[in-house]
Design an enzyme around this catalytic site. Structure first.
Site, PDB file in Angstrom:
ATOM      1  N   HIS A 160       0.890  -0.976  -0.081  1.00 43.94           N
ATOM      2  CA  HIS A 160       0.020  -0.007   0.030  1.00 43.94           C
ATOM      3  C   HIS A 160       0.955   1.325   0.095  1.00 43.94           C
ATOM      4  CE1 HIS A 160      -3.409  -2.434   1.072  1.00 43.94           C
ATOM      5  NE2 HIS A 160      -4.236  -1.344   0.935  1.00 43.94           N
ATOM      6  N   ARG A 193      -1.604   2.809   7.148  1.00 48.80           N
ATOM      7  CA  ARG A 193      -1.119   1.303   7.257  1.00 48.80           C
ATOM      8  C   ARG A 193      -0.951   0.950   8.763  1.00 48.80           C
ATOM      9  NH1 ARG A 193      -4.048  -1.146   4.656  1.00 48.80           N
ATOM     10  NH2 ARG A 193      -2.748  -3.089   4.212  1.00 48.80           N
ATOM     11  N   HIS A 199       0.603  -2.979   8.840  1.00 46.61           N
ATOM     12  CA  HIS A 199       1.885  -3.075   8.744  1.00 46.61           C
ATOM     13  C   HIS A 199       2.642  -2.304   9.835  1.00 46.61           C
ATOM     14  CE1 HIS A 199       2.493  -4.302   4.727  1.00 46.61           C
ATOM     15  NE2 HIS A 199       1.262  -3.434   4.343  1.00 46.61           N
ATOM     16  N   ASP A 203       8.148  -1.265   7.645  1.00 42.51           N
ATOM     17  CA  ASP A 203       7.442  -1.885   6.437  1.00 42.51           C
ATOM     18  C   ASP A 203       7.276  -0.610   5.519  1.00 42.51           C
ATOM     19  OD1 ASP A 203       7.206  -4.344   7.410  1.00 42.51           O
ATOM     20  OD2 ASP A 203       5.255  -4.231   7.825  1.00 42.51           O
TER      21      ASP A 203
END
Length: 286
Positions: A160, A193, A199, A203
Site C-alpha cells: 500500500h 497502514r 503494517h 514496512d
C-alpha cells in the site's frame, strides 16, 4: 520450498493487480528489470532489535490514532487497495479530478507507472514473509475484510505504501505546483497502514525507499517519458496555466475543520508553529 515461494509470488501479484482488474497494464519494466530490493535494502528488523522496539511503539501509536474518527475513516478508505482509491483520495491534494474517461493520459501514466513500481516488492514480500502486527498481537484491524489474504501475504515492504508514495511522486511530476499537498497526502496514505494495524513502521519506511528507487527507474524508459509528457500537457490544457498556488492564510486556525499536517506530512498540534496543511489549504499557524 520452491513451490511455496512461487505460491507467494502469485499471491503478491494478485494483490498488485486486483485494483486493475479488466485493465490492460503495459508495465514499463518487468520485476526482473527493476532494482533488486534484496540487495540495496536490508530485511525487516530482528525482533530483539531497537528498530523492532520502534515498530511496536508505532503500532500502539496507530491504535491511538483510531480514536480520531476522521483519521480512522480515512485509514479505512485507504485500506481498499488500488488506483481507484488513490485517485479519489488524492484528488483534493492534486487539485483535479482524475478518471479514465476525463483525463486518459494522466490515468494511463498513473496506472502503468504505479503497476511498474509495485513490482519491485514482489520478491521481498514472498521471501521474508514477515508476520503483520495484527497477527503478532492477535488483534483485529480496522479493515477485517482484508485480514484473510493479508495473513498469506508478507508484510515487508508495505505494498500500500509503495503504491501511495509512487503515485504521489508521479502526481507531483504532473502538477509540481501542488507538490507539498500531494506528498503530504502520500505520506499519510502509508502512515494509515499503521493506523489500520496491517503494517509495521519499518514496512512503510522500506516501501517509500523502494518506491523512490522504482520511480527513478521509470525515468530511464523512453515510453514512460513520452507518456508523462502527454500527461503533463493534458493537465495544462485542462487547467489552463496551473501556476496559481493557494495563498497562505495567516488567520486563526479553526481546529474543528479537521486534522492538520506539517509540510513534512506529520500531524500538526496546537503548539505547532509555521505552515500547516488542512483540507488541502496552507495555513500559517502562529
Amino acid at each position: 520450498m520452491k513451490k511455496n515461494f512461487l505460491t507467494m509470488m502469485v499471491l503478491c501479484l494478485a494483490m498488485t493487480m486486483q485494483a486493475q482488474e479488466k485493465e490492460t497494464v503495459n508495465a514499463y519494466f518487468t520485476p526482473e528489470e527493476m532494482p533488486d530490493m534484496m540487495v540495496f535494502l536490508p530485511g525487516p528488523p530482528d525482533s530483539t532489535s531497537v528498530a523492532f522496539m520502534n515498530d511496536v511503539a508505532r503500532y500502539y501509536w496507530g491504535k491511538e490514532m483510531r480514536k480520531d474518527p476522521k483519521r480512522a475513516a480515512e485509514a479505512t478508505r485507504d485500506a481498499v487497495y488500488g488506483l481507484e482509491t488513490i485517485i479519489t483520495e488524492f484528488e483534493e491534494a492534486f487539485g483535479m479530478k482524475i478518471s479514465k474517461e476525463e483525463t486518459p493520459e494522466i490515468y494511463k501514466v498513473l496506472l502503468e507507472g504505479t503497476a511498474t513500481c509495485d513490482s519491485i516488492c514482489t520478491i521481498p514480500k514472498a521471501t521474508y514473509m514477515r508476520r503483520r502486527p495484527f497477527m503478532v498481537f492477535n488483534e483485529p484491524t480496522l479493515y477485517p475484510e482484508d485480514e484473510p489474504i493479508l495473513r498469506k501475504n508478507g508484510s515487508y515492504p508495505s505494498g500500500h505504501t509503495l503504491l501511495g508514495w509512487s503515485a504521489a511522486l508521479l502526481m507531483m511530476e504532473i502538477n509540481p505546483e501542488r507538490a507539498t499537498e500531494i506528498l503530504a497526502r502520500g505520506y499519510r496514505y502509508g502512515e494509515n497502514r499503521l493506523v489500520v494495524g496491517a503494517h509495521w513502521q519499518s514496512d512503510t519506511d522500506a516501501a517509500r525507499l523502494a518506491a523512490s528507487a522504482a520511480y527513478a527507474r521509470l525515468h530511464t524508459s523512453e515510453r514512460f517519458l513520452e507518456q508523462m509528457k502527454k500527461a503533463r500537457e493534458e493537465y495544462k490544457t485542462l487547467k489552463g496555466n496551473p501556476s496559481e498556488i493557494p495563498s497562505v492564510k495567516a488567520a486563526p486556525v479553526n481546529r474543528s475543520e479537521g486534522p492538520a499536517y506539517t509540510l513534512q506530512g506529520t500531524p500538526a498540534t496546537a503548539t505547532t508553529r509555521g505552515i500547516i496543511i488542512r483540507q488541502g489549504s496552507k495555513t500559517l499557524q502562529r
